[in-house]
Design a protein around this motif. Structure first.
Motif, PDB file in Angstrom:
ATOM      1  N   HIS A  90       0.891  -1.030   0.020  1.00 18.88           N
ATOM      2  CA  HIS A  90      -0.009   0.019   0.028  1.00 18.88           C
ATOM      3  C   HIS A  90       0.765   1.237   0.089  1.00 18.88           C
ATOM      4  O   HIS A  90       1.581   1.578   1.055  1.00 18.88           O
ATOM      5  CB  HIS A  90      -0.832  -0.126   1.226  1.00 18.88           C
ATOM      6  N   ARG A  91       0.983   1.807  -1.086  1.00 21.14           N
ATOM      7  CA  ARG A  91       1.968   2.933  -1.536  1.00 21.14           C
ATOM      8  C   ARG A  91       1.632   4.078  -0.482  1.00 21.14           C
ATOM      9  O   ARG A  91       2.359   4.862   0.309  1.00 21.14           O
ATOM     10  CB  ARG A  91       2.136   3.452  -2.726  1.00 21.14           C
ATOM     11  N   ARG A  92       0.193   4.313  -0.437  1.00 21.69           N
ATOM     12  CA  ARG A  92      -0.404   5.592   0.226  1.00 21.69           C
ATOM     13  C   ARG A  92      -1.225   5.204   1.394  1.00 21.69           C
ATOM     14  O   ARG A  92      -1.810   4.023   1.040  1.00 21.69           O
ATOM     15  CB  ARG A  92      -0.836   6.551  -0.649  1.00 21.69           C
ATOM     16  N   ALA A  93      -1.564   6.155   2.315  1.00 21.00           N
ATOM     17  CA  ALA A  93      -2.533   6.085   3.191  1.00 21.00           C
ATOM     18  C   ALA A  93      -3.846   5.332   2.583  1.00 21.00           C
ATOM     19  O   ALA A  93      -4.551   4.701   3.053  1.00 21.00           O
ATOM     20  CB  ALA A  93      -2.631   7.019   4.180  1.00 21.00           C
ATOM     21  N   LYS A  94      -4.017   6.201   1.447  1.00 17.56           N
ATOM     22  CA  LYS A  94      -5.398   6.094   0.771  1.00 17.56           C
ATOM     23  C   LYS A  94      -5.530   4.910  -0.062  1.00 17.56           C
ATOM     24  O   LYS A  94      -6.605   4.724  -0.702  1.00 17.56           O
ATOM     25  CB  LYS A  94      -5.782   7.271   0.118  1.00 17.56           C
ATOM     26  N   ASP A  95      -4.397   4.099  -0.198  1.00 18.56           N
ATOM     27  CA  ASP A  95      -4.434   2.926  -0.822  1.00 18.56           C
ATOM     28  C   ASP A  95      -5.271   1.807  -0.228  1.00 18.56           C
ATOM     29  O   ASP A  95      -5.197   0.829  -0.609  1.00 18.56           O
ATOM     30  CB  ASP A  95      -3.358   2.702  -1.420  1.00 18.56           C
ATOM     31  N   MET A 127      -3.403   3.197   9.024  1.00 17.07           N
ATOM     32  CA  MET A 127      -2.613   3.109  10.307  1.00 17.07           C
ATOM     33  C   MET A 127      -2.493   4.915  10.888  1.00 17.07           C
ATOM     34  O   MET A 127      -2.138   5.667  10.051  1.00 17.07           O
ATOM     35  CB  MET A 127      -1.236   2.720  10.088  1.00 17.07           C
ATOM     36  N   LEU A 128      -2.885   4.793  12.084  1.00 14.89           N
ATOM     37  CA  LEU A 128      -2.561   6.410  12.812  1.00 14.89           C
ATOM     38  C   LEU A 128      -1.341   5.980  13.709  1.00 14.89           C
ATOM     39  O   LEU A 128      -1.212   5.197  14.579  1.00 14.89           O
ATOM     40  CB  LEU A 128      -3.705   6.620  13.766  1.00 14.89           C
ATOM     41  N   LYS A 147      -7.156  12.234   6.792  1.00 12.93           N
ATOM     42  CA  LYS A 147      -6.124  13.591   7.022  1.00 12.93           C
ATOM     43  C   LYS A 147      -4.689  13.135   7.730  1.00 12.93           C
ATOM     44  O   LYS A 147      -3.718  13.999   7.798  1.00 12.93           O
ATOM     45  CB  LYS A 147      -6.576  14.554   7.519  1.00 12.93           C
ATOM     46  N   HIS A 148      -4.975  12.254   8.642  1.00 12.90           N
ATOM     47  CA  HIS A 148      -3.931  11.818   9.509  1.00 12.90           C
ATOM     48  C   HIS A 148      -3.138  10.460   9.784  1.00 12.90           C
ATOM     49  O   HIS A 148      -2.419  10.303  10.620  1.00 12.90           O
ATOM     50  CB  HIS A 148      -4.178  12.355  10.888  1.00 12.90           C
ATOM     51  N   THR A 149      -3.417   9.712   8.515  1.00 16.60           N
ATOM     52  CA  THR A 149      -2.804   8.351   8.714  1.00 16.60           C
ATOM     53  C   THR A 149      -1.620   8.237   7.888  1.00 16.60           C
ATOM     54  O   THR A 149      -1.398   8.848   7.152  1.00 16.60           O
ATOM     55  CB  THR A 149      -3.915   7.509   8.334  1.00 16.60           C
ATOM     56  N   VAL A 150      -1.082   7.132   8.034  1.00 18.95           N
ATOM     57  CA  VAL A 150       0.366   6.706   7.245  1.00 18.95           C
ATOM     58  C   VAL A 150      -0.268   5.262   6.496  1.00 18.95           C
ATOM     59  O   VAL A 150      -1.043   4.592   6.977  1.00 18.95           O
ATOM     60  CB  VAL A 150       1.615   6.450   8.286  1.00 18.95           C
ATOM     61  N   PRO A 151       0.474   5.054   5.390  1.00 19.53           N
ATOM     62  CA  PRO A 151       0.511   3.718   4.610  1.00 19.53           C
ATOM     63  C   PRO A 151       0.596   2.611   5.617  1.00 19.53           C
ATOM     64  O   PRO A 151       1.390   2.426   6.726  1.00 19.53           O
ATOM     65  CB  PRO A 151       1.526   3.543   3.757  1.00 19.53           C
ATOM     66  N   CYS A 190       9.876  -0.036   5.604  1.00 23.36           N
ATOM     67  CA  CYS A 190      10.786  -0.318   4.750  1.00 23.36           C
ATOM     68  C   CYS A 190      10.190  -0.681   3.107  1.00 23.36           C
ATOM     69  O   CYS A 190      10.812  -0.205   1.998  1.00 23.36           O
ATOM     70  CB  CYS A 190      11.740  -1.584   4.977  1.00 23.36           C
ATOM     71  N   CYS A 191       9.000  -1.023   3.092  1.00 23.90           N
ATOM     72  CA  CYS A 191       8.406  -1.321   1.613  1.00 23.90           C
ATOM     73  C   CYS A 191       8.033   0.098   1.000  1.00 23.90           C
ATOM     74  O   CYS A 191       8.128   0.348  -0.119  1.00 23.90           O
ATOM     75  CB  CYS A 191       7.214  -2.538   1.940  1.00 23.90           C
ATOM     76  N   THR A 192       7.295   0.665   1.808  1.00 22.82           N
ATOM     77  CA  THR A 192       7.029   2.218   1.500  1.00 22.82           C
ATOM     78  C   THR A 192       8.131   3.135   0.882  1.00 22.82           C
ATOM     79  O   THR A 192       8.071   3.787  -0.051  1.00 22.82           O
ATOM     80  CB  THR A 192       5.874   2.887   2.340  1.00 22.82           C
TER      81      THR A 192
END
Length: 573
Positions: free
Chosen positions: A174-179, A186-187, A330-334, A339-341
């Protein structure tokens, strides 16, 4: 070429989760693979998880369309032990005249697993890949990173040789959080608590941040670190009886107990589910004793949906969905391991590559490529985008969007697209994505009492066809748990190449063209698709090919020795 325009190319990548199964449905609906490819106007088709073996391709090529008259097909199935030989596997199908050469061992690792095939074309090379999954508790993360690093090195070598690079396939990242679906994002709690929220953040988000700062998060952590897995009696309302299930129990500092999440069938299932809630972080060590480690998940990160469960269990507070979705947006990460991202972002920045879907459709939301079939997740669009076509930025000048709107964004679909219930008449991106993955309500979920996915009509299956474009092709759920991703390109000159014959390395990718062993002279190859391998069970495929050989061997031997004796008799006379 099939795409619009004499110098256009339409490249499609698709994890088929068994090519034999997907192909059998394509043939049932559209008679031939070429007819289906013509409808999509596909020039190059990259397949992942074909789940076959060299001997099946060699002895029964018609079952897999390995010898289509208008196509060159290149295969890299798994070469591992018999137990693993039916897993993985990638293949690339190209219209004749588009391919210079191919290689099934382009990497320094994992070549025997059937995870990568390289094809060289006039304007670029294509790496068609199926990246390893992290596995339970990220046990395979080190292997995955070795694969990704070897893949990057191989792409750099091709670049140094003067070729532009296209990377297509299932990257399992999952490259982006929105993916991924909003509740699965993940928060990173410490980062969120340190943020200075702005005017675009709602009052509810600011209140949530203050609540977590003022002891709310510490109480959740305390409870999560005091967990237990216990067998409990629960009421099965649908069956009107009590049954035994496993539950996750957490305790606060006063030792008060709370149930977390849903009941589970076994203790191992409950422990696996707790992994989603764990906030202690996780590192994975290399198996070779080198001491090399990777961070699979940093500490104090938790999925938005799981955070809501914990707040409800420990604090008896129910955060509204609107608040949770804003937090996720607005506030999450992939969700993938850092290491993958990081590897993916280095491709884009340092190697100057481009994520074609994200570049052409930056405003799209909830556009996923994979869903959990066992949970009927496609029908509520709880999925993830893990399938990509990534290209050298130098090629972006040739990339065409192909359409003004992605499939699903129409307010009123045409008769060819739907005769079922339209899920929404609003043109929001979220509803557009749900419309697309369900074909505006045509595709129905599998009943929980069993029986598999309901079949569709011919017009239901026809909803997959859309104009050639860069984006996603919503293939039917009966075909695979993944949909296809696509790339439309237009060059100044033709992509047709002049080539007399393929080299030795390329011929290794074409087991259907290899000379059969002497034992095979007692059998005959199938020349039609009537004996195609159906289903996604490799053992069935292998057994079918083996039974066919055994069934004809006696007849073949009789004919062989009869002919031999006849020749001897003639010589004697």
């Amino acid at each position: 070429m099939a795409a619009e325009g004499p110098n256009s190319l339409h490249i499609v990548s698709w994890n088929v989760a068994s090519w034999a199964k997907a192909l059998s449905l394509i043939r049932r609906n559209y008679k031939t693979l070429i007819a289906w490819m013509d409808r999509h106007k596909i020039d190059i088709l990259c397949l992942q998880e074909v789940k076959t073996a060299d001997n099946v391709i060699q002895t029964n090529p018609a079952s897999l369309c390995a010898e289509e008259p208008n196509l060159d097909t290149f295969w890299a199935p798994s070469q591992q032990s018999s137990k693993k030989r039916g897993f993985n596997g990638v293949a690339t199908f190209a219209r004749k005249g588009l391919t210079l050469s191919a290689c099934r061992t382009p990497l320094e690792v994992c070549n025997e697993e059937g995870r990568c095939i390289l094809t060289r074309h006039k304007h670029f090379v294509i790496f068609n890949v199926y990246t390893p999954n992290d596995g339970p508790w990220s046990r395979a993360l080190m292997k995955k990173m070795r694969f990704l690093e070897a893949l990057r090195s191989a792409m750099q070598r091709e670049r140094k040789a003067g070729k532009a690079v296209i990377l297509a396939g299932d990257l399992n990242i999952h490259r982006r959080a929105k993916d991924c679906y909003w509740a699965s994002r993940m928060l990173d709690v410490p980062s969120f608590l340190l943020k200075t929220l702005g005017s675009d953040d709602s009052k509810e988000i600011k209140e949530a941040q203050n609540f977590l700062k003022n002891g709310g998060w510490e109480a959740v952590k305390e409870a999560l670190n005091n967990r237990e897995f216990r067998k409990c009696t629960v009421r099965a309302s649908s069956q009107n009886r009590d049954i035994e299930k496993w539950r996750i129990i957490i305790r606060d500092k006063e030792k008060k107990e709370y149930f977390l999440g849903k009941p589970h069938e076994s203790e191992s299932c409950a422990k696996g589910a707790y992994d989603d809630y764990s906030v202690s972080g996780r590192k994975v060590e290399a198996e070779d004793g080198s001491g090399d480690t990777r961070v699979a998940r940093p500490p104090n990160q938790i999925r938005v949906g799981q955070l809501a469960d914990c707040i409800k269990a420990v604090h008896k507070k129910t955060w509204p969905v609107k608040l949770l979705m804003e937090l996720a947006d607005k506030h999450t990460v992939p969700r993938s391991s850092p290491c993958c991202t990081q590897w993916f972002e280095e491709l884009l920045k340092d190697d100057e590559m481009a994520d074609t879907f994200a570049e052409k459709w930056p405003e799209e939301k909830d556009r996923f490529t994979c869903w959990d079939q066992y949970k009927n997740s496609r029908y509520s669009n709880i999925g993830a985008r893990i399938d990509y076509i990534v290209i050298d930025r130098s090629l972006m000048v040739s990339v065409k969007k192909g359409c003004q709107k992605m499939y699903g964004a129409e307010r009123i679909p045409s008769q060819a697209q739907t005769s079922g219930k339209i899920l929404t008449d609003q043109c929001s991106t979220n509803s557009s994505s749900l419309n697309a993955c369900t074909a505006f309500g045509r595709w129905k979920m599998a009943p929980f009492e069993g029986g598999g996915l309901p079949d569709g009509t011919k017009s239901d299956y026809d909803t997959q066809f859309y104009m050639p474009h860069t984006g996603m092709i919503y293939t039917p759920p009966q075909y695979s748990d993944h949909i296809a991703v696509s790339l439309l390109m237009e060059f100044k000159d033709s992509a047709i190449v002049q080539r007399s014959q393929f080299d030795k390395e390329t011929k290794k990718t074409q087991p259907h063209k290899r000379q059969l062993r002497i034992s095979s002279f007692f059998t005959s190859r199938s020349k039609s698709g009537s004996d195609e391998v159906k289903g996604n069970n490799f053992d069935q495929a292998l057994s079918k090919a083996t039974q066919k050989r055994k069934g004809k061997r006696k007849q073949g031997l009789f004919a062989y020795f009869s002919k031999k004796n006849s020749t001897k008799s003639q010589k004697t006379k």
